[in-house]
Motif scaffolding. Structure first.
Motif, PDB file in Angstrom:
ATOM      1  N   ARG A 246       1.304  -1.078  -0.662  1.00 43.90           N
ATOM      2  CA  ARG A 246      -0.107   0.599   0.046  1.00 43.90           C
ATOM      3  C   ARG A 246       1.235   0.927   0.321  1.00 43.90           C
ATOM      4  N   SER A 247       0.508   1.980  -1.009  1.00 45.95           N
ATOM      5  CA  SER A 247       0.973   3.385  -0.557  1.00 45.95           C
ATOM      6  C   SER A 247       0.432   4.291  -0.195  1.00 45.95           C
ATOM      7  N   LEU A 248       1.256   5.644   0.066  1.00 44.15           N
ATOM      8  CA  LEU A 248       0.798   6.699   1.505  1.00 44.15           C
ATOM      9  C   LEU A 248       0.045   7.327   0.166  1.00 44.15           C
ATOM     10  N   ASP A 249       0.147   8.248  -0.919  1.00 43.96           N
ATOM     11  CA  ASP A 249      -0.548   8.615  -2.042  1.00 43.96           C
ATOM     12  C   ASP A 249      -0.473   7.840  -3.214  1.00 43.96           C
ATOM     13  N   ASP A 250      -1.595   8.866  -4.027  1.00 46.70           N
ATOM     14  CA  ASP A 250      -0.926   8.858  -5.643  1.00 46.70           C
ATOM     15  C   ASP A 250      -0.435   9.761  -6.336  1.00 46.70           C
ATOM     16  N   GLU A 251       0.898  10.193  -5.657  1.00 50.42           N
ATOM     17  CA  GLU A 251       1.280  10.969  -6.625  1.00 50.42           C
ATOM     18  C   GLU A 251       2.713  10.360  -6.846  1.00 50.42           C
ATOM     19  N   VAL A 252       3.115  10.775  -8.450  1.00 52.00           N
ATOM     20  CA  VAL A 252       4.042   9.870  -8.507  1.00 52.00           C
ATOM     21  C   VAL A 252       6.039  11.227  -8.384  1.00 52.00           C
ATOM     22  N   TYR A 253       6.483  10.292  -8.365  1.00 49.16           N
ATOM     23  CA  TYR A 253       7.368  11.078  -8.260  1.00 49.16           C
ATOM     24  C   TYR A 253       8.977  10.658  -8.489  1.00 49.16           C
ATOM     25  N   ASN A 254       9.559  12.059  -8.808  1.00 46.88           N
ATOM     26  CA  ASN A 254      10.706  11.746  -9.787  1.00 46.88           C
ATOM     27  C   ASN A 254      12.091  11.196  -8.772  1.00 46.88           C
ATOM     28  N   LYS A 347       1.124  12.560   5.679  1.00 49.11           N
ATOM     29  CA  LYS A 347       0.148  13.068   5.120  1.00 49.11           C
ATOM     30  C   LYS A 347       0.285  12.379   3.803  1.00 49.11           C
ATOM     31  N   SER A 348       1.625  13.565   3.699  1.00 46.69           N
ATOM     32  CA  SER A 348       1.886  13.114   2.297  1.00 46.69           C
ATOM     33  C   SER A 348       3.580  13.344   2.592  1.00 46.69           C
ATOM     34  N   PHE A 349       4.090  12.632   1.147  1.00 50.97           N
ATOM     35  CA  PHE A 349       5.759  13.386   1.257  1.00 50.97           C
ATOM     36  C   PHE A 349       5.629  15.080   0.211  1.00 50.97           C
ATOM     37  N   VAL A 350       6.852  15.247   0.523  1.00 55.64           N
ATOM     38  CA  VAL A 350       7.036  16.927   0.384  1.00 55.64           C
ATOM     39  C   VAL A 350       8.799  16.648  -0.791  1.00 55.64           C
ATOM     40  N   ALA A 351       8.628  17.327  -1.954  1.00 51.42           N
ATOM     41  CA  ALA A 351       9.460  16.957  -2.523  1.00 51.42           C
ATOM     42  C   ALA A 351       9.993  18.488  -2.978  1.00 51.42           C
ATOM     43  N   ASP A 352      11.453  18.801  -3.718  1.00 53.60           N
ATOM     44  CA  ASP A 352      12.208  19.808  -4.580  1.00 53.60           C
ATOM     45  C   ASP A 352      11.250  20.315  -6.025  1.00 53.60           C
ATOM     46  N   ASN A 356      12.117  15.411  -6.457  1.00 47.56           N
ATOM     47  CA  ASN A 356      12.964  14.498  -5.991  1.00 47.56           C
ATOM     48  C   ASN A 356      12.875  14.764  -3.839  1.00 47.56           C
ATOM     49  N   VAL A 357      11.813  13.661  -3.264  1.00 50.70           N
ATOM     50  CA  VAL A 357      11.529  13.697  -2.329  1.00 50.70           C
ATOM     51  C   VAL A 357      12.846  13.701  -1.455  1.00 50.70           C
ATOM     52  N   TYR A 358      12.409  14.540  -0.393  1.00 50.17           N
ATOM     53  CA  TYR A 358      13.363  14.793   0.932  1.00 50.17           C
ATOM     54  C   TYR A 358      12.989  14.696   2.448  1.00 50.17           C
ATOM     55  N   GLY A 359      11.385  14.830   2.350  1.00 51.91           N
ATOM     56  CA  GLY A 359      11.206  14.432   3.620  1.00 51.91           C
ATOM     57  C   GLY A 359       9.466  13.938   3.567  1.00 51.91           C
ATOM     58  N   ALA A 360       8.961  14.205   4.641  1.00 55.98           N
ATOM     59  CA  ALA A 360       7.074  13.564   4.719  1.00 55.98           C
ATOM     60  C   ALA A 360       7.102  14.547   5.729  1.00 55.98           C
ATOM     61  N   VAL A 388       9.426  15.725   8.523  1.00 57.37           N
ATOM     62  CA  VAL A 388      10.562  14.862   8.668  1.00 57.37           C
ATOM     63  C   VAL A 388      11.080  14.704   7.350  1.00 57.37           C
ATOM     64  N   GLU A 389      12.858  15.338   7.779  1.00 53.94           N
ATOM     65  CA  GLU A 389      13.611  14.958   6.837  1.00 53.94           C
ATOM     66  C   GLU A 389      14.653  13.628   6.646  1.00 53.94           C
ATOM     67  N   ALA A 390      14.700  12.762   5.469  1.00 49.39           N
ATOM     68  CA  ALA A 390      14.897  11.144   5.551  1.00 49.39           C
ATOM     69  C   ALA A 390      15.556  11.461   3.692  1.00 49.39           C
ATOM     70  N   ASP A 391      16.523  10.745   3.931  1.00 52.65           N
ATOM     71  CA  ASP A 391      17.314  10.358   2.401  1.00 52.65           C
ATOM     72  C   ASP A 391      16.638   9.259   1.708  1.00 52.65           C
TER      73      ASP A 391
END
Length: 472
Positions: A246-254, A347-352, A356-360, A388-391
């Motif tokens: 199961r995924s967190l949301d339906d967004e697609v990230y590079n 809630k969601s991922f956070v991308a630049d 590119n995702v750098y946090g949630a 929350v940032e993570a690699d």
């Protein structure tokens, strides 16, 4: 027996945390012969053994093999432990006994840390098996084959269980799996520190020795169809599991830094086994966030520690008391250096700007007072969102059924989630096509998959022989 008034509950020795994080070896020592007998002698031999009747999905003959091993009759204990269970040495290692047999034990005082408590059923079960195998004991199968054959799709817990009980009746199971090794999640999903792979390989070899045919690298629907299996075999059993994360949301990230739990665990296991693996699943020196609170989440955090991650943190939306996984797994993770953040929901991922995702983004949660059933509702605390940032983020949010076209194209009915529909005997909408395990239930326990495989085998035997053979 009845030695619980004199003998304390003692769990098997754990290897030191700083030693065990350096490899994927099992962390528990196996009881010595005297420890096995001593701990088994604590059993009170209940008139109505809740460990078996309530706690164990397989209704294993737990008091019986406890009594035999307490009396140091290893051969009988080994035989009886294999009677109702297809692989006691595996289930003894990975079942959440605190929520099943040991949780239902009459001596369970609700506190695993106390010295007087439930019989250490799982650890005794493993000791019986390992000592029995060392003595050369083997589970019993039919001396002669009947000429009947059953196709089994999937070599995971449900498939191997079904094969076991068919072989006892002299029916040849022909197993098909698209993987390069048998065992399903037992091989590629559950890490070696919980279940050494030699135990799985040994059980598979015993089944092959008894007459099971194993066909690996076979993609049903492409290499062979379900219709062809129905024509060529007396019955078919589908044990395909439920491995769609199961995924967190339906967004697609590079990005390559969001992992689903099973591909991560599978690729690390392949790496350990010197097989080809995807090198993107490299966590060394990185900050890891695992989202989820079940046993799969614990597998991910503890695997990351062993893969030399710089920091590993687990986030779960409820409190520790409400975690769905085994308590011993959480304790082991803490001992090995995993940090926990409870009552935090993603809630969601956070991308630049490049995706590119750098946090949630997480929000704080609160639990309500328990309702009549004891269940506590969980709700968000307004204005508490924080990033929350993570690699790397690993999602261990549970599993869905894969919607397999080759199943529905053949006419097998599924529900809206893709789970196979079966009747009370485990038969699907197609005559003599049976199914069980996660493919029917959705993601569940290995022991319930083993139960489904066993019960489907009994139904198949009744069908192809018109009655259950006396040897089963």
């Amino acid at each position: 027996m009845y030695e619980f008034t004199k003998i304390e509950r003692i769990t098997p020795t754990l290897r030191p945390a700083d030693e065990r994080v350096g490899n994927f070896n099992e962390i528990n020592e196996v009881y010595t012969t005297s420890e096995t007998a001593s701990q088994a002698s604590r059993c009170v031999q209940c008139g109505n053994p809740y460990c078996s009747s309530v706690g164990c999905p397989l209704s294993n003959y737990i008091p019986q093999w406890l009594r035999f091993i307490a009396e140091k009759d290893l051969e009988q204990a080994f035989k009886i432990s294999n009677e109702s269970s297809p692989f006691p040495e595996i289930l003894g290692r990975i079942c959440p006994q605190d929520r099943l047999c040991e949780g239902a034990c009459t001596l369970n005082d609700g506190n695993e840390e106390e010295t007087i408590g439930a019989i250490t059923i799982g650890s005794i079960e493993v000791a019986i098996s390992e000592k029995g195998f060392k003595k050369g004991f083997k589970p019993e199968f039919a001396d002669k084959m009947t000429g009947k054959t059953v196709a089994i799709v999937g070599s995971g817990p449900a498939g191997l269980s079904c094969a076991t009980f068919l072989l006892r009746a002299g029916v040849k199971p022909v197993v098909f799996d698209k993987a390069d090794k048998a065992g399903g999640l037992l091989t590629y999903g559950i890490p070696g520190f919980k279940l050494e792979k030699e135990a799985v390989e040994r059980r598979v070899e015993l089944l092959k020795e008894a007459g099971m045919e194993l066909n690996l690298g076979v993609d049903i629907g492409h290499d062979i169809t379900l219709d062809e299996l129905r024509k060529n075999y007396d019955a078919v059993f589908l044990g395909v599991g439920a491995m769609a994360g199961r995924s967190l949301d339906d967004e697609v990230y590079n990005t390559d830094n969001i992992y689903m739990a099973v591909p991560f665990l599978t690729n690390i296991q392949k790496k350990i086994g010197d097989k080809q693996f995807d090198k993107k699943y490299d966590v060394e020196g990185k900050r890891i966030v695992v989202i989820g609170g079940g046993d799969t989440a614990m597998d991910c955090v503890r695997t990351s520690i062993r893969e030399k991650a710089a920091k590993v943190t687990c986030f779960y939306r409820r409190d520790e008391e409400n975690m769905p996984g085994s308590r011993k797994e959480v304790r082991a993770a803490k001992d090995e250096g995993v940090e926990f953040n409870f009552l935090k929901s993603p809630k969601s991922f956070v991308a630049d700007d490049n995706g590119n995702v750098y946090g949630a983004k997480f929000v704080d949660m609160k639990l309500s007072e328990p309702d009549a059933s004891g269940r506590q509702a969980v709700s968000e605390i307004a204005g508490s969102e924080a990033i929350v940032e993570a690699d790397i983020f690993i999602l261990a949010l549970g599993f869905n059924n894969e919607k397999l076209k080759w199943i529905t194209d053949a006419g097998v009915e599924t529900d809206k989630w893709g789970a196979v529909k079966t009747d009370a005997k485990g038969m699907t909408s197609l005559e003599n096509v049976y199914a069980g395990g996660d493919s029917v239930r959705g993601a569940d326990l290995v022991v319930t998959a083993a139960l489904d495989g066993r019960e489907a085998a009994m139904s198949i035997l009744e069908s192809i022989f018109d009655e259950k053979p006396a040897s089963v």
